[in-house]
Design a protein around this motif. Structure first.
Motif, PDB file in Angstrom:
ATOM      1  N   LEU A  52      -4.169  32.754 -36.064  1.00 38.79           N
ATOM      2  CA  LEU A  52      -3.551  32.546 -37.372  1.00 38.79           C
ATOM      3  C   LEU A  52      -4.079  31.334 -38.123  1.00 38.79           C
ATOM      4  O   LEU A  52      -3.684  31.095 -39.266  1.00 38.79           O
ATOM      5  N   LYS A  53      -4.975  30.563 -37.502  1.00 39.03           N
ATOM      6  CA  LYS A  53      -5.410  29.307 -38.121  1.00 39.03           C
ATOM      7  C   LYS A  53      -6.012  29.523 -39.506  1.00 39.03           C
ATOM      8  O   LYS A  53      -5.751  28.754 -40.437  1.00 39.03           O
ATOM      9  N   ASN A  54      -6.819  30.568 -39.650  1.00 39.47           N
ATOM     10  CA  ASN A  54      -7.415  30.870 -40.952  1.00 39.47           C
ATOM     11  C   ASN A  54      -6.611  31.913 -41.725  1.00 39.47           C
ATOM     12  O   ASN A  54      -6.638  31.931 -42.954  1.00 39.47           O
ATOM     13  N   LYS A  55      -5.908  32.749 -41.003  1.00 35.71           N
ATOM     14  CA  LYS A  55      -5.151  33.832 -41.622  1.00 35.71           C
ATOM     15  C   LYS A  55      -3.864  33.346 -42.286  1.00 35.71           C
ATOM     16  O   LYS A  55      -3.526  33.743 -43.410  1.00 35.71           O
ATOM     17  N   LEU A  56      -3.122  32.482 -41.571  1.00 37.19           N
ATOM     18  CA  LEU A  56      -1.848  31.940 -42.059  1.00 37.19           C
ATOM     19  C   LEU A  56      -1.796  30.435 -41.775  1.00 37.19           C
ATOM     20  O   LEU A  56      -1.000  29.976 -40.953  1.00 37.19           O
ATOM     21  N   PRO A  57      -2.656  29.655 -42.431  1.00 34.54           N
ATOM     22  CA  PRO A  57      -2.722  28.221 -42.115  1.00 34.54           C
ATOM     23  C   PRO A  57      -1.405  27.481 -42.321  1.00 34.54           C
ATOM     24  O   PRO A  57      -1.094  26.543 -41.590  1.00 34.54           O
ATOM     25  N   GLU A  58      -0.613  27.939 -43.300  1.00 35.41           N
ATOM     26  CA  GLU A  58       0.659  27.254 -43.563  1.00 35.41           C
ATOM     27  C   GLU A  58       1.645  27.457 -42.416  1.00 35.41           C
ATOM     28  O   GLU A  58       2.510  26.606 -42.186  1.00 35.41           O
ATOM     29  N   TRP A  59       1.530  28.554 -41.682  1.00 34.81           N
ATOM     30  CA  TRP A  59       2.379  28.764 -40.504  1.00 34.81           C
ATOM     31  C   TRP A  59       1.949  27.830 -39.372  1.00 34.81           C
ATOM     32  O   TRP A  59       2.794  27.225 -38.715  1.00 34.81           O
ATOM     33  N   VAL A  60       0.659  27.738 -39.154  1.00 30.67           N
ATOM     34  CA  VAL A  60       0.134  26.902 -38.073  1.00 30.67           C
ATOM     35  C   VAL A  60       0.465  25.434 -38.308  1.00 30.67           C
ATOM     36  O   VAL A  60       0.736  24.681 -37.368  1.00 30.67           O
ATOM     37  N   LEU A  66       5.267  30.675 -33.676  1.00 26.04           N
ATOM     38  CA  LEU A  66       4.338  31.757 -33.948  1.00 26.04           C
ATOM     39  C   LEU A  66       4.701  33.023 -33.178  1.00 26.04           C
ATOM     40  O   LEU A  66       5.235  32.958 -32.066  1.00 26.04           O
ATOM     41  N   PRO A  67       4.395  34.177 -33.760  1.00 23.23           N
ATOM     42  CA  PRO A  67       4.683  35.450 -33.093  1.00 23.23           C
ATOM     43  C   PRO A  67       3.729  35.683 -31.931  1.00 23.23           C
ATOM     44  O   PRO A  67       2.696  35.007 -31.822  1.00 23.23           O
ATOM     45  N   PRO A  68       4.020  36.643 -31.055  1.00 22.62           N
ATOM     46  CA  PRO A  68       3.107  36.977 -29.960  1.00 22.62           C
ATOM     47  C   PRO A  68       1.735  37.399 -30.502  1.00 22.62           C
ATOM     48  O   PRO A  68       1.622  37.824 -31.656  1.00 22.62           O
ATOM     49  N   PRO A  69       0.687  37.292 -29.673  1.00 29.33           N
ATOM     50  CA  PRO A  69      -0.681  37.563 -30.147  1.00 29.33           C
ATOM     51  C   PRO A  69      -0.873  38.907 -30.833  1.00 29.33           C
ATOM     52  O   PRO A  69      -1.551  38.978 -31.866  1.00 29.33           O
ATOM     53  N   LEU A  70      -0.309  39.987 -30.298  1.00 31.48           N
ATOM     54  CA  LEU A  70      -0.494  41.289 -30.927  1.00 31.48           C
ATOM     55  C   LEU A  70       0.139  41.325 -32.308  1.00 31.48           C
ATOM     56  O   LEU A  70      -0.451  41.843 -33.266  1.00 31.48           O
ATOM     57  N   SER A  71       1.321  40.758 -32.438  1.00 29.56           N
ATOM     58  CA  SER A  71       1.979  40.687 -33.745  1.00 29.56           C
ATOM     59  C   SER A  71       1.193  39.802 -34.695  1.00 29.56           C
ATOM     60  O   SER A  71       1.085  40.094 -35.895  1.00 29.56           O
ATOM     61  N   GLU A  73      -2.000  39.371 -34.665  1.00 30.41           N
ATOM     62  CA  GLU A  73      -3.195  40.131 -35.049  1.00 30.41           C
ATOM     63  C   GLU A  73      -2.881  41.120 -36.170  1.00 30.41           C
ATOM     64  O   GLU A  73      -3.687  41.337 -37.073  1.00 30.41           O
ATOM     65  N   GLN A  74      -1.691  41.701 -36.139  1.00 33.90           N
ATOM     66  CA  GLN A  74      -1.316  42.729 -37.109  1.00 33.90           C
ATOM     67  C   GLN A  74      -0.691  42.153 -38.373  1.00 33.90           C
ATOM     68  O   GLN A  74      -0.505  42.880 -39.351  1.00 33.90           O
ATOM     69  N   ALA A  75      -0.382  40.861 -38.383  1.00 35.28           N
ATOM     70  CA  ALA A  75       0.300  40.255 -39.520  1.00 35.28           C
ATOM     71  C   ALA A  75      -0.594  40.202 -40.757  1.00 35.28           C
ATOM     72  O   ALA A  75      -1.821  40.112 -40.659  1.00 35.28           O
ATOM     73  N   SER A  76       0.031  40.246 -41.918  1.00 34.29           N
ATOM     74  CA  SER A  76      -0.703  40.066 -43.165  1.00 34.29           C
ATOM     75  C   SER A  76      -1.181  38.629 -43.281  1.00 34.29           C
ATOM     76  O   SER A  76      -0.561  37.705 -42.741  1.00 34.29           O
ATOM     77  N   SER A  77      -2.265  38.438 -43.992  1.00 35.95           N
ATOM     78  CA  SER A  77      -2.736  37.085 -44.275  1.00 35.95           C
ATOM     79  C   SER A  77      -1.960  36.509 -45.454  1.00 35.95           C
ATOM     80  O   SER A  77      -1.238  37.227 -46.165  1.00 35.95           O
ATOM     81  N   THR A  78      -2.118  35.227 -45.686  1.00 31.22           N
ATOM     82  CA  THR A  78      -1.485  34.578 -46.843  1.00 31.22           C
ATOM     83  C   THR A  78      -1.870  35.284 -48.131  1.00 31.22           C
ATOM     84  O   THR A  78      -1.027  35.569 -48.992  1.00 31.22           O
ATOM     85  N   GLU A  79      -3.173  35.593 -48.269  1.00 30.98           N
ATOM     86  CA  GLU A  79      -3.669  36.184 -49.525  1.00 30.98           C
ATOM     87  C   GLU A  79      -3.102  37.579 -49.749  1.00 30.98           C
ATOM     88  O   GLU A  79      -2.653  37.903 -50.857  1.00 30.98           O
TER      89      GLU A  79
END
Length: 394
Positions: A52-60, A66-71, A73-79
């Motif tokens: 999630l570091k690049n996908k959802l930086p504000e969460w990190v 953070l959700p489990p790895p599979l979740s 992976e499937q999560a939407s990005s910020t954009e």
């Protein structure tokens, strides 16, 4: 101490952050004594942090758990989550497949009342924590499947659905293979919904999706930095149409490349073919995924290289084309001339409808990736392989 309380501890958060780049397998095999009982949970947090570091930086960077790895992976990005918030809003929203809650939270400011539905107890607990991190808005949480919720739900609502596209750890792409099965719950959605936004895989057959779902008012094909990420089907039960709009969007930092068409436009588009002229254009990934091969040529008054070569050309510069533009430097590039024309042996290789892949073509030409030059390989309208040398304009 329960797992949620454990993950909130400052020393635990510091440990996860410190081990972000470490060997997770070694950590699991040889955990610190104080974290031994929760090492699997910590390993998941570390893996999800990386995803999630690049996908959802504000969460990190926040106090979110953070959700489990599979979740993750499937999560939407910020954009992509933000884009959904721009196109979907109203009075009442039910996210029928809450999951990580990224889309729920992004959509919530656009609705007066929001409900989150998720059968997994752990994800419900994570969302309860994370919604307080990111929002002051109260969101009602239901631990239930989409089917269970819809059977008991009374009233009218807008629904968001991001169905699971994995069965027995394998990815699936047909609507009937997703969970929930959209083809089964569609009557309930129609009876209890005003409109529905459905997030599906970029691998979905768009025309088949339109046929199966019916009531599709628009399809949004969403790319981020020219990589297709998701396809959104917007069902509007009050505004049905036989010719839904297809919106091809490419999100690149603060810039949006947008192209809109319908499949009727694509059928009716008149296209002329030509060898490469002064400028060559490569449409962005969303346009290619949507299949607007002729419509984009017609709308921008461009000629196409060949029926199955999705490159376009013109003598004049089209400045607002939704994709990349190249100026042709050498229209008949011969391998023997490469050392003279590209003395540093570096170029960006792009193969489109060519006998070799981009990687294989680069190896054959003995070129390293990079630099300012572009070598485009494609088949002409006569079916012959051709190479040209270009410089990128935009």
């Amino acid at each position: 101490m329960d797992e949620l309380a454990f993950l909130r501890l400052p020393e635990v958060r510091s440990f996860v952050q410190a081990k972000e780049h470490g060997d997770v397998q070694k950590l699991v095999l040889n955990p610190p004594k104080q974290f031994k009982d929760h090492i699997t949970l910590l390993a998941d947090q570390i893996i999800s942090r990386r995803k999630l570091k690049n996908k959802l930086p504000e969460w990190v960077e926040s106090e979110a758990i953070l959700p489990p790895p599979l979740s993750a992976e499937q999560a939407s990005s910020t954009e992509t989550a933000h884009y959904k918030s721009e196109i979907f809003h109203g009075k009442h929203l039910v996210d029928l497949t809450g999951g990580t809650g990224v889309d729920t939270l992004a959509l919530s400011p656009g609705f007066k009342q929001v409900e989150y539905v998720e059968p997994n107890d752990w994800l419900c607990k994570l969302f309860e924590h994370n919604q307080k991190v990111f929002s002051d808005k109260p969101i009602t949480i239901h631990q239930a499947t989409a089917e269970q919720f819809l059977k008991t739900f009374e009233g009218q609502s807008a629904f968001f659905i991001d169905p699971s596209r994995r069965v027995d750890s394998k990815k699936v792409f047909r609507l009937a293979d997703c969970v929930p099965d959209l083809t089964v719950i569609l009557p309930l959605l129609r009876d209890k919904g005003t409109e529905v936004l459905i997030k599906l895989s970029p691998m979905i057959d768009i025309t088949e999706g339109i046929r199966q779902l019916s009531h599709v008012n628009a399809v949004h094909v969403v790319s981020v930095k020219n990589e297709c990420k998701e396809v959104l089907f917007h069902l509007d039960f009050a505004n049905t149409t036989d010719t839904p709009s297809v919106i091809c969007i490419n999100l690149n930092n603060n810039q949006k490349d947008l192209f809109q068409f319908s499949y009727e436009n694509e059928k009716e588009a008149q296209v002329h073919y030509s060898g490469p002229k002064m400028y060559v254009y490569d449409a962005n990934a969303s346009i290619l995924k949507a299949g607007a091969f002729n419509a984009v040529a017609s709308q921008f008054q461009l000629e196409k290289i060949a029926p199955n070569t999705h490159l376009y050309t013109s003598d004049h510069l089209v400045e607002n084309f939704p994709g990349r533009c190249f100026k042709v430097i050498e229209s008949e590039l011969k391998p023997k001339a490469i050392s003279r024309l590209i003395p540093n042996k570096k170029a960006n290789i792009m193969a489109k409808n060519y006998p070799l892949s981009s990687e294989s073509l680069g190896k054959k030409l003995n070129l390293k990736d990079g630099g300012d030059d572009y070598v485009l390989g494609f088949r002409t309208k006569e079916g012959k392989p051709k190479l040209i040398l270009c410089k990128r304009v935009y």
